[in-house]
Design an enzyme around this catalytic site. Structure first.
Site, PDB file in Angstrom:
ATOM      1  N   ASP A   1       0.847  -1.186   0.000  1.00  0.00           N
ATOM      2  CA  ASP A   1       0.000   0.000   0.000  1.00  0.00           C
ATOM      3  C   ASP A   1       0.890   1.246   0.000  1.00  0.00           C
ATOM      4  OD1 ASP A   1      -3.225   0.580   0.936  1.00  0.00           O
ATOM      5  OD2 ASP A   1      -1.790   2.239   1.088  1.00  0.00           O
TER       6      ASP A   1
ATOM      7  N   VAL B   1     -10.759   3.259  -3.734  1.00  0.00           N
ATOM      8  CA  VAL B   1     -10.424   2.688  -5.039  1.00  0.00           C
ATOM      9  C   VAL B   1     -11.481   1.631  -5.359  1.00  0.00           C
ATOM     10  CG1 VAL B   1      -8.718   1.450  -6.412  1.00  0.00           C
ATOM     11  CG2 VAL B   1      -7.956   3.121  -4.692  1.00  0.00           C
TER      12      VAL B   1
ATOM     13  N   HIS C   1     -10.514  -5.080  -3.473  1.00  0.00           N
ATOM     14  CA  HIS C   1      -9.202  -5.441  -2.923  1.00  0.00           C
ATOM     15  C   HIS C   1      -9.343  -5.735  -1.444  1.00  0.00           C
ATOM     16  CE1 HIS C   1      -9.772  -1.089  -2.572  1.00  0.00           C
ATOM     17  NE2 HIS C   1      -9.079  -1.168  -1.443  1.00  0.00           N
TER      18      HIS C   1
END
Ligand code: AMP
Ligand code: ZN
Length: 113
Positions: A31, A96, A100
């Site tokens: 990240d 986003v 994920h």
């Protein structure tokens, strides 16, 4: 693949990232703004915006995210204890919109996740 999606761009190689793993169906990257000493993102290669958008025929994608999380936990020194987070929707913190899973390890603050 969605052109304006940053995770699709990382998957197709047009945007840089620090790769931890490249699997058949997903990638694992660091990240860019870590919220824990170890903060990885497990990202399926298929573009699915969020949990709410997963069709029944795609639930193997979720199974695979957990399989990869387990693999990281077993193989990465110091990551036997970890937190897995999936945000669904802007109000839950999702920024986003390509599905994920966050893999967080080490002394963890969950602020901002
Ligand atoms: P979420 O808020 O659940 O949508 O998580 C998105 C995560 O992606 C955040 O933790 C961001 O720090 C991370 N992120 C955004 N852009 C990038 C990038 N280019 N490379 C790696 N991580 C990123
Ligand atoms: Zn995408």
């Amino acid at each position: 693949m969605k052109n304006n999606c940053i995770f699709c761009q990382i998957i197709d190689g047009t945007l840089n990232a620090t790769f931890i793993l490249k699997e058949e169906n997903c990638i694992v990257i660091k990240d860019i703004a870590p919220k824990a000493p170890i903060h990885y993102l497990i990202i399926p290669k298929v573009h699915i915006p969020d949990v709410a958008s997963i069709s029944p025929s795609q639930f193997d994608v979720i199974t695979n995210l957990f399989a990869v999380a387990q693999k990281i936990g077993k193989t990465l020194p110091g990551s036997q204890a970890y937190k897995l987070v999936i945000n669904n929707g802007h109000d839950a913190g999702q920024r986003v919109f390509h599905l994920h899973m966050h893999f967080l390890s080490g002394p963890i603050s969950i602020q901002g996740i």
